[in-house]
Scaffold this active site. Structure first.
Site, mmCIF file in Angstrom:
data_model
loop_
_atom_site.group_PDB
_atom_site.id
_atom_site.type_symbol
_atom_site.label_atom_id
_atom_site.label_comp_id
_atom_site.label_asym_id
_atom_site.label_seq_id
_atom_site.Cartn_x
_atom_site.Cartn_y
_atom_site.Cartn_z
ATOM 1 N N PRO A 2 -3.759 -6.754 3.136
ATOM 2 C CA PRO A 2 -3.671 -8.212 3.151
ATOM 3 C C PRO A 2 -4.974 -8.858 3.639
ATOM 4 O O PRO A 2 -5.466 -8.546 4.720
ATOM 5 C CB PRO A 2 -2.537 -8.494 4.141
ATOM 6 C CG PRO A 2 -1.813 -7.196 4.310
ATOM 7 C CD PRO A 2 -2.820 -6.126 4.049
ATOM 8 N N GLU A 3 -5.514 -9.700 2.796
ATOM 9 C CA GLU A 3 -6.673 -10.509 3.165
ATOM 10 C C GLU A 3 -6.264 -11.963 2.981
ATOM 11 O O GLU A 3 -5.085 -12.244 2.808
ATOM 12 C CB GLU A 3 -7.880 -10.125 2.300
ATOM 13 C CG GLU A 3 -8.175 -8.624 2.376
ATOM 14 C CD GLU A 3 -9.337 -8.183 1.503
ATOM 15 O OE1 GLU A 3 -10.203 -9.016 1.199
ATOM 16 O OE2 GLU A 3 -9.373 -7.006 1.118
ATOM 17 N N HIS A 86 10.630 0.884 6.532
ATOM 18 C CA HIS A 86 9.533 0.672 7.474
ATOM 19 C C HIS A 86 9.629 -0.647 8.216
ATOM 20 O O HIS A 86 8.619 -1.209 8.619
ATOM 21 C CB HIS A 86 8.205 0.771 6.735
ATOM 22 C CG HIS A 86 8.059 2.035 5.957
ATOM 23 N ND1 HIS A 86 8.087 3.276 6.552
ATOM 24 C CD2 HIS A 86 7.932 2.276 4.638
ATOM 25 C CE1 HIS A 86 7.965 4.214 5.631
ATOM 26 N NE2 HIS A 86 7.878 3.633 4.453
#
Length: 286
Positions: A2-3, A86
């Site tokens: 993620p950016e 997760h």
DNA sequence: CCTATTTCCTGGTAGC
DNA sequence: TGCTACCAGGAAATAG
């Protein structure tokens, strides 16, 4: 990973689910990466902002203190509407709903802090201007770039501009026709880079970010982004450059996989007064 | 002050 | 098939 585009996409989808709601309880698996989250319990979220790659939920002030929740998605973090293998953090809201934070590699980080007190997060403390806002000043960027160290590392530091990570740095440098290992950019190069950063990030936000082959990133609604289909260098080692037909190379720079086209991203410093970007720009407009 | 290196963390995959 | 080895990398911590 993620950016800015992925975090902004997350913010836009999360905001309607979170803003106005009161956090009833935050459960997590007890790791040190989720600091003081209990302080969020019983507080109402008034807004959800983004600075670079950080999500910042602001809480309604109480008479004693102003608090906010900082979330960094790390490498594989993301919000989901249901639990999964997760799931690391569960946020229970006052309308009975819940948000689930999944993060297989556990690089994500949460913290509740007093508003604006980022002493424990030096990168956020020293973060540069938002690239898609008026605060990102072209001439200030150009001036700093004159003395820049290795340009890729410099951009990844979040100092000159916020929100760039490994994918979008490589893409922006390709678009600007600048070798990732260059230092001390000429003004003309720095201007091209400034424009390239804004273009790449704008287009990627419109695309809902990039979902890589490992499918670790998805939007909170579960859908994939599609900017990966417009990557020109990232994860394209050995393939043809879309601009000049050269072969994309992968090297390691600052411990990071780095992708570029050796043909149209030359390493040599441009001679003073020359227009080193001619080839790059020509390729882009034809 | 700056730069370079190491650490965190685990799923996926290459290789045997 | 099942095992080991290694790779991905943002940011913080540590070392120089």
């Amino acid at each position: 990973m993620p950016e800015l585009p992925e975090v902004e996409t997350t913010r836009r989808q999360l905001a309607p689910l979170l803003v106005g709601r009161t956090i009833v309880r935050i459960e997590h698996d007890g790791r040190h990466r989720y600091r003081d989250t209990h302080l969020a319990e019983g507080r109402r979220v008034t807004r959800l902002d983004r600075r670079g790659k950080y999500l910042i939920a602001q809480f309604e002030d109480d008479p004693h203190e102003s608090l906010e929740l900082i979330v960094h998605l790390g490498m594989t973090g993301g919000f989901r509407s249901a639990t999964g293998r997760h799931t690391r953090v569960t946020v229970h809201l006052d309308d009975g709903s819940a948000l689930y934070f999944q993060d297989s590699r556990r690089f994500g980080k949460w913290a509740v802090v007093r508003t604006g007190e980022y002493g424990s997060m030096p990168t956020l403390q020293n973060i540069g201007p938002e690239p898609l806002s008026e605060d990102f000043d072209e001439e200030a960027f150009v001036t700093q770039a004159l003395n820049a160290p290795v340009v890729k590392t410099w951009l990844l530091s979040q100092g000159p501009v916020a929100g760039l990570g490994n994918i979008y740095v490589d893409e922006a440098l390709w678009r600007a026709g600048i070798h990732p290992a260059r230092t001390r950019l000429a003004p003309e190069e720095a201007r091209r880079l400034y424009t390239a950063i804004r273009e790449v990030l704008t287009e990627a936000v419109e695309a809902g970010g990039s979902t890589l082959a490992d499918h670790t990133y998805a939007q909170p609604n579960g859908e994939s982004g599609w900017f990966q289909f417009r990557h020109n260098v990232y994860a394209r080692k050995g393939k043809a450059c879309a601009r000049c037909g050269g072969t994309i190379e992968k090297i390691v720079l600052g411990q990071r996989g780095t992708h570029f086209c050796p043909e149209c991203q030359p390493h040599a410093q441009p001679e003073p007064g020359s227009d080193a970007g001619a080839r790059a720009r020509k390729g882009r407009t034809t």
